[in-house]
Design a protein around this motif. Structure first.
Motif, short mmCIF file in Angstrom:
data_model
loop_
_atom_site.label_atom_id
_atom_site.label_comp_id
_atom_site.label_asym_id
_atom_site.label_seq_id
_atom_site.Cartn_x
_atom_site.Cartn_y
_atom_site.Cartn_z
N UNK A 169 3.20 -5.53 10.89
CA UNK A 169 2.81 -5.24 9.51
C UNK A 169 3.99 -5.37 8.57
N UNK A 170 5.17 -4.98 9.07
CA UNK A 170 6.37 -5.11 8.26
C UNK A 170 6.75 -6.57 8.06
N UNK A 171 6.45 -7.41 9.05
CA UNK A 171 6.83 -8.83 8.98
C UNK A 171 5.91 -9.65 8.07
N UNK A 172 4.67 -9.22 7.92
CA UNK A 172 3.72 -10.02 7.13
C UNK A 172 4.14 -10.11 5.68
N UNK A 173 4.07 -11.29 5.09
CA UNK A 173 4.38 -11.43 3.66
C UNK A 173 3.44 -10.57 2.82
N UNK A 174 3.97 -9.94 1.78
CA UNK A 174 3.18 -9.04 0.94
C UNK A 174 1.92 -9.72 0.40
N UNK A 175 2.03 -10.99 0.05
CA UNK A 175 0.90 -11.69 -0.56
C UNK A 175 -0.28 -11.87 0.36
N UNK A 176 -0.06 -11.77 1.67
CA UNK A 176 -1.17 -11.96 2.61
C UNK A 176 -2.05 -10.72 2.76
N UNK A 177 -1.47 -9.56 2.55
CA UNK A 177 -2.20 -8.32 2.83
C UNK A 177 -3.49 -8.17 2.03
N UNK A 178 -3.52 -8.48 0.73
CA UNK A 178 -4.78 -8.32 -0.01
C UNK A 178 -5.92 -9.18 0.53
N UNK A 179 -5.63 -10.23 1.28
CA UNK A 179 -6.70 -11.04 1.87
C UNK A 179 -7.32 -10.34 3.07
N UNK A 180 -6.65 -9.30 3.52
CA UNK A 180 -7.12 -8.55 4.69
C UNK A 180 -7.06 -7.05 4.35
N UNK A 183 -5.87 -4.18 6.62
CA UNK A 183 -4.44 -4.12 6.94
C UNK A 183 -3.68 -3.33 5.89
N UNK A 184 -4.11 -3.45 4.65
CA UNK A 184 -3.50 -2.63 3.59
C UNK A 184 -3.72 -1.15 3.87
N UNK A 204 -2.32 2.21 -1.00
CA UNK A 204 -3.66 2.80 -1.03
C UNK A 204 -4.36 2.46 -2.35
N UNK A 205 -3.62 2.55 -3.44
CA UNK A 205 -4.19 2.20 -4.75
C UNK A 205 -4.62 0.74 -4.78
N UNK A 206 -3.83 -0.13 -4.18
CA UNK A 206 -4.17 -1.55 -4.11
C UNK A 206 -5.40 -1.77 -3.23
N UNK A 207 -5.45 -1.06 -2.10
CA UNK A 207 -6.56 -1.24 -1.15
C UNK A 207 -7.89 -0.78 -1.73
N UNK A 224 -11.45 4.27 6.87
CA UNK A 224 -9.99 4.15 7.02
C UNK A 224 -9.27 4.72 5.80
N UNK A 225 -9.76 4.37 4.63
CA UNK A 225 -9.14 4.88 3.40
C UNK A 225 -9.20 6.41 3.35
N UNK A 226 -10.34 6.96 3.78
CA UNK A 226 -10.49 8.42 3.77
C UNK A 226 -9.51 9.07 4.75
N UNK A 227 -9.31 8.46 5.92
CA UNK A 227 -8.35 9.00 6.90
C UNK A 227 -6.94 8.96 6.33
#
Length: 677
Positions: A169-180, A183-184, A204-207, A224-227
């Motif tokens: 998760x640390x290695x993934x480029x920031x721009x990829x996370x919103x597509x998944x 993962x956010x 969390x705000x972004x997700x 997941x967000x609730x947890x």
């Protein structure tokens, strides 16, 4: 020549005395350069693999004869070693593999990403998602890596633990996370666990602005967000909204979303436990633990077992808690998790269970080993130092107990520990200071944590309120009524939450109160009741820790009682009381031994049998005389040109040598021993 004729080439390499560079040169010239071109090419291309199998090697190299090549390499002992009894999986010797990878990168660097891509595809199809994502990242294809991680992160975390997920998760480029989106949410959850609050809140705000069209995926995402929110709210001591979020998560999460349902139950238990109710927390912890075993996740099982065992401890089920802790330590060893930080916390918990049963030396070994192992995990480390403070208190090593509290304070400085650690730490500090004869300092520490005689009892504050009650008991007789009211509040709170440990401690404090109030028969009845309940549960140390103020009550019980009570009908309880009495009044005279046989009803005098175990040095005697004059520590420090901390240290040594618990007792015992003459 030596290499060619050696029967064990791995041992030969291990014993080679040249430098790393020399070994590389040797292997390159003596081994790799002498291979036929097809074999050399096979070796180079498969060097990207951490383990090899014939079908995998075919997929990576494009060959169809990898089985024959591997067989030939094995036959020629070319640094290829089997990993299983069936000899399906192999590996190269690490140094040989390093040489091959170096040569591949130097001579054919352009094909490396393609080789990793082929390996990722093969592992993905084989259902080995951890290896698949490893090769996807090394194929310069982060999109494929993100896709694998998104679709299979639960399988990866269950089979390989959370560390791999955190790493990728640390290695993934920031721009990829919103597509998944999930993962956010997972990354936010992970950051909350790591106390990286601001980063977690931003994720969390972004997700929360994202989602899925698929209803099942969306329901799981919302769960997941609730947890993730519940984690943050629990550590922030916002228990009401945290409980709402765990309940929402359990409603939203699909029944087969085992991983997230485990965490929802886990934190639902935490909220209840930290609110002061181990009894209501226990079913949630147990559900999380059983589910972690069902899905075959050793790491999650260890994590949840700590909570189950700790709840059992608080509920007075010490034997069950110890059996579970021992079982999980064995299983952690079998699974190769013995050096994992969370296993350190499990060892500390086992030490605490041993402390409760009076096994202080073994407890010390477990707790020290566990703390050393758990240092990378800040919140758990703070909790572990709480148990270290408890052990030091039981050993009457008060300066060491304060050192453990100071470690918690240090951990709390940046970015901070949750209140369910800092408030119990303040309670322990108050208890220790009171035993060191510093009631004013103890009261100040407790007031700083919001614990006063007027405040209501909350989860984590129980011990602090007991300290306040003890302070009031030691001050003036007019405070007895107020002490009684505080003890009643703590008793009701502990009983409603099923906290057997605090219930016993409260009843012992009440015994002391009745004794001070002159209600001797009531004190004897209370003590006998606590002894019955404590012995049945397996408690021992609590009676030693709280017993010195109750020595006169024990003395009457074991000698027939002057409060109108006969000897306890249960001989085991009488034996138990005598054993405790021996430990709270260390020196037993021959006359006492006769009393134990029932030869007399005379009441032993707890203070009469004290002896000075170790002589006081001149400085300690000087400080003791100033204590007898009524000087507080600050005045003594000024008079002797010492720091207050040094005076406290000397005072603690004096208490230990005299066998005293506080200033007044130290002075009384010193007078009996003629130390001032």
């Amino acid at each position: 020549f030596s290499l060619r004729t050696s029967k064990n080439k791995e041992a030969f390499i291990e014993s080679f005395t040249g430098s790393h560079r020399d070994v590389f040169h040797f292997l390159s010239e003596e081994v790799l350069a002498r291979q036929p071109d097809p074999i050399r090419e096979f070796l180079l291309q498969t060097s990207i693999l951490r383990r090899l199998a014939a079908p995998l090697c075919n997929a990576v190299t494009g060959r169809e004869d990898s089985a024959e090549v591997l067989e030939a390499l094995k036959r020629d002992q070319l640094f290829l070693f089997p990993l299983d009894d069936l000899e399906y999986w192999y590996r190269y010797h690490p140094l040989f593999a390093e040489l091959l990878a170096h040569q591949l990168k130097r001579s054919r660097s352009k094909i490396v990403p393609e080789l990793h891509k082929r390996a990722a595809g093969w592992f993905l199809e084989a259902g080995e998602f951890g290896e698949a994502i490893h090769h996807a990242f090394n194929s310069d294809n982060p999109e494929q890596a993100a896709s694998i991680l998104h679709d299979h992160y639960k399988h990866i975390v269950i089979s390989e633990g959370p560390w791999l997920i955190k790493q990728y998760l640390q290695k993934l480029p920031e721009g990829l996370l919103p597509r998944h989106p999930s993962l956010l949410a997972y990354k936010a959850f992970m950051f909350f666990l790591q106390e990286r609050k601001e980063e977690a809140e931003a994720l969390l705000e972004q997700a929360e602005k994202l989602g899925y069209e698929d209803k099942k995926l969306q329901a799981e995402f919302e769960g997941m967000l609730a947890v993730a929110k519940a984690v943050f709210q629990t550590t922030a001591h916002q228990f009401a909204p945290a409980l709402n979020n765990t309940e929402k998560a359990l409603k939203k999460l699909p029944s087969d979303s085992h991983y997230w349902r485990i965490w929802a139950a886990f934190f639902s238990g935490d909220i209840r436990y930290f609110s002061g109710s181990p009894k209501s927390a226990y079913p949630f912890y147990l559900e999380a633990y059983r589910n972690s075993e069902k899905i075959g996740s050793p790491y999650l099982a260890v994590n949840c077992s700590i909570k189950v065992a700790n709840a059992l401890r608080s509920m007075g089920k010490l034997k069950e808690a110890e059996e579970l802790a021992q079982k999980m330590l064995r299983e952690a060893g079998d699974e190769g998790l013995s050096s994992v930080p969370r296993v350190g916390t499990l060892r500390v918990l086992l030490g605490e269970l041993l402390r409760e049963q009076g096994e202080l030396e073994e407890a010390l070994r477990c707790i020290d080993e566990g703390i050393s192992l758990s240092k990378p995990e800040k919140p758990f480390l703070g909790w572990n130092y709480l148990l270290k403070a408890a052990l030091s208190f039981s050993r009457q090593e008060y300066p060491k107990a304060l050192e453990a509290i100071e470690m918690i304070r240090e951990l709390d400085r940046e970015p901070g520990l949750p209140q369910y650690i800092t408030i119990p730490a303040a309670s322990w500090e108050g208890r220790i200071l009171l035993e060191m004869g510093e009631p004013a300092e103890a009261r100040a520490v407790l007031e700083g944590a919001g614990i006063t005689e007027r405040a209501g009892v909350k989860g984590g504050q129980e011990r602090g309120h007991l300290v306040v009650a003890r302070i009031l008991m030691r001050e003036k007789e007019k405070n007895m009524g107020q002490s009684r009211r505080i003890l009643d509040r703590v008793e009701n709170f502990a009983a409603s939450g099923g906290n057997h440990r605090f219930l016993l401690e409260t009843m012992l404090a009440k015994t002391g109160l009745e004794e001070k109030a002159g209600n001797f028969e009531t004190a004897e009845q209370l003590l006998q009741k606590v002894l019955r309940e404590g012995k049945e549960a397996g408690y021992y140390q609590v009676f030693i820790d709280e017993g010195r103020d109750l020595a006169s009550v024990y003395a009457r019980i074991i000698s027939g009682g002057k409060g109108g009570l006969s000897l306890p009908a249960n001989k085991e309880i009488l034996k138990y009381a005598r054993e405790i009495y021996k430990n709270i009044v260390p020196k037993i005279t021959p006359d006492d031994k006769e009393r134990e046989k029932g030869g007399t009803s005379e009441i032993p005098d707890p203070g009469a049998h004290r002896v000075l175990v170790e002589g006081l040095n001149p400085r300690e005697l000087e400080i003791l005389k100033l204590i007898a004059e009524g000087l507080p520590n600050q005045e003594i420090s000024k008079k002797l040109f010492l720091s207050v901390g040094t005076v406290k240290w000397y005072t603690s040594n004096i208490y230990g040598k005299l066998g005293a618990r506080n200033r007044a007792e130290a002075v009384t015992l010193a007078q009996k021993l003629n130390l001032f003459s």
